[in-house]
Design a protein around this motif. Structure first.
Motif, PDB file in Angstrom:
ATOM      1  N   UNK A   1      19.090  47.176  15.590  1.00  0.00           N
ATOM      2  CA  UNK A   1      18.148  48.251  16.179  1.00  0.00           C
ATOM      3  C   UNK A   1      18.597  49.533  16.535  1.00  0.00           C
ATOM      4  N   UNK A   2      19.895  49.571  15.816  1.00  0.00           N
ATOM      5  CA  UNK A   2      20.443  50.859  15.871  1.00  0.00           C
ATOM      6  C   UNK A   2      20.134  51.783  14.541  1.00  0.00           C
ATOM      7  N   UNK A   3      18.663  51.974  14.533  1.00  0.00           N
ATOM      8  CA  UNK A   3      18.309  52.665  13.112  1.00  0.00           C
ATOM      9  C   UNK A   3      18.759  54.051  13.074  1.00  0.00           C
ATOM     10  N   UNK A   4      18.867  54.986  14.042  1.00  0.00           N
ATOM     11  CA  UNK A   4      19.338  56.312  13.816  1.00  0.00           C
ATOM     12  C   UNK A   4      20.686  56.241  13.184  1.00  0.00           C
ATOM     13  N   UNK A   5      21.720  55.331  13.641  1.00  0.00           N
ATOM     14  CA  UNK A   5      22.914  55.438  13.097  1.00  0.00           C
ATOM     15  C   UNK A   5      22.862  54.832  11.921  1.00  0.00           C
ATOM     16  N   UNK A   6      22.174  53.893  11.395  1.00  0.00           N
ATOM     17  CA  UNK A   6      22.111  53.266  10.258  1.00  0.00           C
ATOM     18  C   UNK A   6      21.916  54.064   9.325  1.00  0.00           C
ATOM     19  N   UNK A   7      20.670  54.921   9.624  1.00  0.00           N
ATOM     20  CA  UNK A   7      20.094  55.904   8.438  1.00  0.00           C
ATOM     21  C   UNK A   7      21.348  57.160   8.465  1.00  0.00           C
ATOM     22  N   UNK A   8      22.114  57.476   9.396  1.00  0.00           N
ATOM     23  CA  UNK A   8      23.003  58.609   9.392  1.00  0.00           C
ATOM     24  C   UNK A   8      24.280  57.981   8.642  1.00  0.00           C
ATOM     25  N   UNK A   9      24.503  56.850   8.437  1.00  0.00           N
ATOM     26  CA  UNK A   9      25.719  56.206   7.693  1.00  0.00           C
ATOM     27  C   UNK A   9      25.250  56.059   6.266  1.00  0.00           C
ATOM     28  N   UNK A  10      24.297  55.601   6.192  1.00  0.00           N
ATOM     29  CA  UNK A  10      23.510  55.685   4.996  1.00  0.00           C
ATOM     30  C   UNK A  10      23.506  57.059   4.185  1.00  0.00           C
ATOM     31  N   UNK A  11      23.025  57.906   4.622  1.00  0.00           N
ATOM     32  CA  UNK A  11      23.005  59.246   4.367  1.00  0.00           C
ATOM     33  C   UNK A  11      24.511  59.793   4.086  1.00  0.00           C
ATOM     34  N   UNK A  12      25.448  59.615   4.812  1.00  0.00           N
ATOM     35  CA  UNK A  12      26.916  60.062   4.860  1.00  0.00           C
ATOM     36  C   UNK A  12      27.528  59.438   3.476  1.00  0.00           C
ATOM     37  N   UNK A  13      26.909  58.241   3.334  1.00  0.00           N
ATOM     38  CA  UNK A  13      27.863  57.557   1.978  1.00  0.00           C
ATOM     39  C   UNK A  13      27.219  58.142   0.976  1.00  0.00           C
ATOM     40  N   UNK A  14      25.934  58.493   0.927  1.00  0.00           N
ATOM     41  CA  UNK A  14      25.337  59.246  -0.210  1.00  0.00           C
ATOM     42  C   UNK A  14      25.878  60.616  -0.461  1.00  0.00           C
ATOM     43  N   UNK A  15      26.069  61.348   0.479  1.00  0.00           N
ATOM     44  CA  UNK A  15      26.498  62.653   0.596  1.00  0.00           C
ATOM     45  C   UNK A  15      27.900  62.762  -0.187  1.00  0.00           C
ATOM     46  N   UNK A  16      28.860  61.850   0.452  1.00  0.00           N
ATOM     47  CA  UNK A  16      30.284  61.719  -0.088  1.00  0.00           C
ATOM     48  C   UNK A  16      30.256  61.304  -1.577  1.00  0.00           C
ATOM     49  N   UNK A  17      29.325  60.473  -2.090  1.00  0.00           N
ATOM     50  CA  UNK A  17      29.428  60.044  -3.585  1.00  0.00           C
ATOM     51  C   UNK A  17      28.611  61.095  -4.179  1.00  0.00           C
TER      52      UNK A  17
END
Length: 338
Positions: free
Chosen positions: A292-308
């Motif tokens: 249920x930590x949807x905001x954090x989940x999306x933030x982590x996914x986006x951070x990974x994509x930005x770094x790659x």
């Protein structure tokens, strides 16, 4: 505060799990980790690759975050991963394969999810040797496909498609040859599809589906299939987006869920500080969404994509010649969350 069973794993497991924990903390999610052992670490400590304490921890917490495990060779040990799936009836294996901008792969617009039946089929473990005549021995393996097992994983795939606002479910089978096992799975798929008229349904034979996946991956959205086919196709899909180092999996059941990187423990690079933690961090994102930590989940996914995409803090498997290590890549993702 969430309480979650943590299994650091073997080989590179502890280092990539530690990296993922740092990212979760940076995302602001509070978790009480219940540390347990499994695999070779558990054999060395307890003489058992899956101790009772680990089983009880998962039973109590219902969520497990797990690094890659090594199953001991010999000694009659079964795969720890398979044992965990069957012990907690983790019947649905979910493996997204979504393209990352910045990866060295010719496939740029892959966006599919494989939902694999996780407890039956040929991986039910029913096999033995048989004597076919006075001198020759053969090995026989039995695939188990039940109506209940098929219904629940196919319904899971359609429910997942609905929740994720995906448009199509493709059932992959070999019913033209395996008329009982694959035939039953296909029959049930057609029945279940009628309950979801808003979602397109199609079926494809596994060999043709494999060819089409590497020629036209964009035609797939959600794939649902039996255990062996799902094992193969989900790895194939991983190859399209850059490999197992970028792929995570969720194992979902009624009473428990387990999140993991899907690659192995890579003992050859253990303790060298160069292991790629991205699959483990994506697993963390999937777990955060599940709890249920949807905001954090999306933030982590986006951070990974930005770094790659930026490409400056990638480990050598993603960027040959790079001197960036596990901790450096994790810190770059943490910085994006700061």
């Amino acid at each position: 505060m969430h309480k979650i069973t943590l299994i650091p794993g073997d080989g590179i497991g502890p280092s990539i799990v530690d990296a993922a924990i740092k990212v979760i903390e940076a995302a602001g999610v509070q978790i009480e980790w219940d540390r347990q052992v499994a695999g070779m670490a558990a054999v060395e400590k307890h003489g058992n690759p899956l101790p009772d304490a680990t089983i009880e921890s998962i039973r109590q917490n219902r969520i497990c975050f797990k690094g890659p495990l090594t199953t001991p060779v010999g000694g009659g040990y079964r795969s720890v991963n398979v044992t965990l799936r069957q012990a907690f009836n983790l019947y649905a294996n979910v493996r997204p394969a979504i393209s990352f901008e910045g990866t060295d792969t010719p496939f740029k617009n892959v966006n599919l999810v494989t939902v694999r039946e996780n407890t039956e089929g040929l991986y039910a473990g029913i096999e033995h040797f048989i004597k076919v005549d006075e001198e020759k021995i053969a090995a026989e393996s039995i695939a188990v496909v039940t109506r209940k097992g098929s219904e629940r994983v196919i319904e899971f795939a359609f429910d997942y498609a609905r929740r994720a606002q995906r448009k199509k479910v493709t059932l992959v089978h070999k019913a033209n040859i395996l008329k009982c096992t694959s035939g039953l799975f296909l029959e049930i798929g057609r029945e279940v599809a009628k309950k979801y008229p808003e979602i397109e349904f199609e079926d494809r034979i596994v060999d043709a589906a494999s060819m089409q996946m590497v020629m036209k991956p964009g035609i797939f959205d959600v794939i649902v299939t039996t255990n062996l086919f799902g094992d193969i196709l989900s790895d194939l899909a991983s190859g399209l987006v850059g490999g197992l180092g970028l792929t995570a999996g969720a194992n979902i059941g009624v009473d428990a869920a387990l999140f993991e990187a899907v690659h192995g423990s890579a003992p050859d690079i253990a303790d060298k500080g160069i292991a790629n933690p991205i699959a483990m961090i994506i697993a963390a994102s999937m777990m955060l969404e599940h709890i249920g930590e949807l905001k954090a989940a999306r933030a982590v996914e986006q951070a990974v994509r930005d770094v790659i995409r930026e490409g400056t803090h990638l480990t050598p498997d993603l960027k040959p010649g790079s001197t960036c290590g596990t901790a450096d890549l994790a810190q770059a993702i943490v910085a994006k969350l700061g």
